[in-house]
Motif scaffolding. Structure first.
Motif, PDB file in Angstrom:
ATOM      1  N   ALA A   8     -12.165   4.971 -20.036  1.00  0.00           N
ATOM      2  CA  ALA A   8     -12.608   6.029 -19.120  1.00  0.00           C
ATOM      3  C   ALA A   8     -13.126   5.437 -17.808  1.00  0.00           C
ATOM      4  N   ILE A   9     -13.908   4.372 -17.892  1.00  0.00           N
ATOM      5  CA  ILE A   9     -14.464   3.762 -16.683  1.00  0.00           C
ATOM      6  C   ILE A   9     -13.374   3.064 -15.870  1.00  0.00           C
ATOM      7  N   SER A  11     -10.238   3.899 -15.800  1.00  0.00           N
ATOM      8  CA  SER A  11      -9.460   4.985 -15.201  1.00  0.00           C
ATOM      9  C   SER A  11     -10.188   5.582 -14.008  1.00  0.00           C
ATOM     10  N   ALA A  12     -11.487   5.730 -14.137  1.00  0.00           N
ATOM     11  CA  ALA A  12     -12.286   6.312 -13.051  1.00  0.00           C
ATOM     12  C   ALA A  12     -12.254   5.439 -11.801  1.00  0.00           C
ATOM     13  N   PHE A 125     -17.733   9.237 -19.401  1.00  0.00           N
ATOM     14  CA  PHE A 125     -16.878  10.378 -19.116  1.00  0.00           C
ATOM     15  C   PHE A 125     -17.402  11.208 -17.951  1.00  0.00           C
ATOM     16  N   LEU A 128     -15.869   9.430 -15.124  1.00  0.00           N
ATOM     17  CA  LEU A 128     -14.457   9.809 -15.049  1.00  0.00           C
ATOM     18  C   LEU A 128     -14.296  11.206 -14.441  1.00  0.00           C
ATOM     19  N   SER A 131     -14.795  11.006 -10.784  1.00  0.00           N
ATOM     20  CA  SER A 131     -13.639  10.333 -10.209  1.00  0.00           C
ATOM     21  C   SER A 131     -12.443  11.277 -10.107  1.00  0.00           C
TER      22      SER A 131
END
Length: 180
Positions: A8-9, A11-12, A125, A128, A131
């Protein structure tokens, strides 16, 4: 932190800047842990959060990507994902090592997170979600790339720009292999 949080991080970090780099950033965000598994599979004993978790590794990867030609910024985004793993693990109670020369572990914000507890997922999350909110214009542009009204820096058609005499031959030759 768990792999879900690392993904998640990672991806963010990738989504607002370069959505195409998402897979590389996600692979990099889990790399220290799967490298441990890989080393153990080859019979190299390694403790968790030791040699693969040094801060110097992602810094060297990012510097290498900046100093040496990095085709499509692949190495750079892998390094950013790796760095996100280090930063996320530094929020935990056990912390992470900075280098092989340092015997103590580093923690950010006092290392208050425990792996697998709800606060870890809220932070990961939540980051995310923020983001995704910031990345919405970029993602809309990527998903609707056939819409000519949307400018998208990730999908520059250099050949077409050269044919229409918008850019010169020198600029075309410099950018022709940059697909993103």
């Amino acid at each position: 932190m768990t792999w879900k949080s690392h993904i998640a991080i990672g991806s963010a970090l990738a989504l607002p800047f370069n959505p195409i780099s998402l897979p590389l950033c996600v692979i990099g965000s889990t790399a220290p842990d799967w490298l441990e598994i890989l080393l153990k599979a080859f019979g190299i004993p390694i403790a968790h959060r030791t040699k693969t978790h040094y801060l110097i590794i992602p810094i060297l990867i990012i510097l290498f990507a900046w100093l040496v030609y990095d085709f499509k910024d692949m190495i750079f985004w892998f390094g950013i994902g790796y760095l996100s793993h280090w930063l996320a693990d530094s929020l935990t109670i056990t912390g992470v090592p900075i280098s092989p020369l340092d015997k103590s572990n580093f923690t950010l914000l006092g290392g208050r997170l425990r792996t697998g507890e709800p606060l870890e997922f809220i932070i990961a999350f939540g980051f995310l979600a923020c983001s995704l909110f910031l990345a919405k214009p970029t993602l809309d542009s990527v998903l609707n790339r056939q819409d000519e009204r949307n400018f998208n820096a990730f999908y520059m058609d250099w050949r077409e720009l050269h044919k229409e005499n918008i850019i010169d031959s020198k600029e075309y030759l410099e950018h022709r292999f940059k697909f993103f």
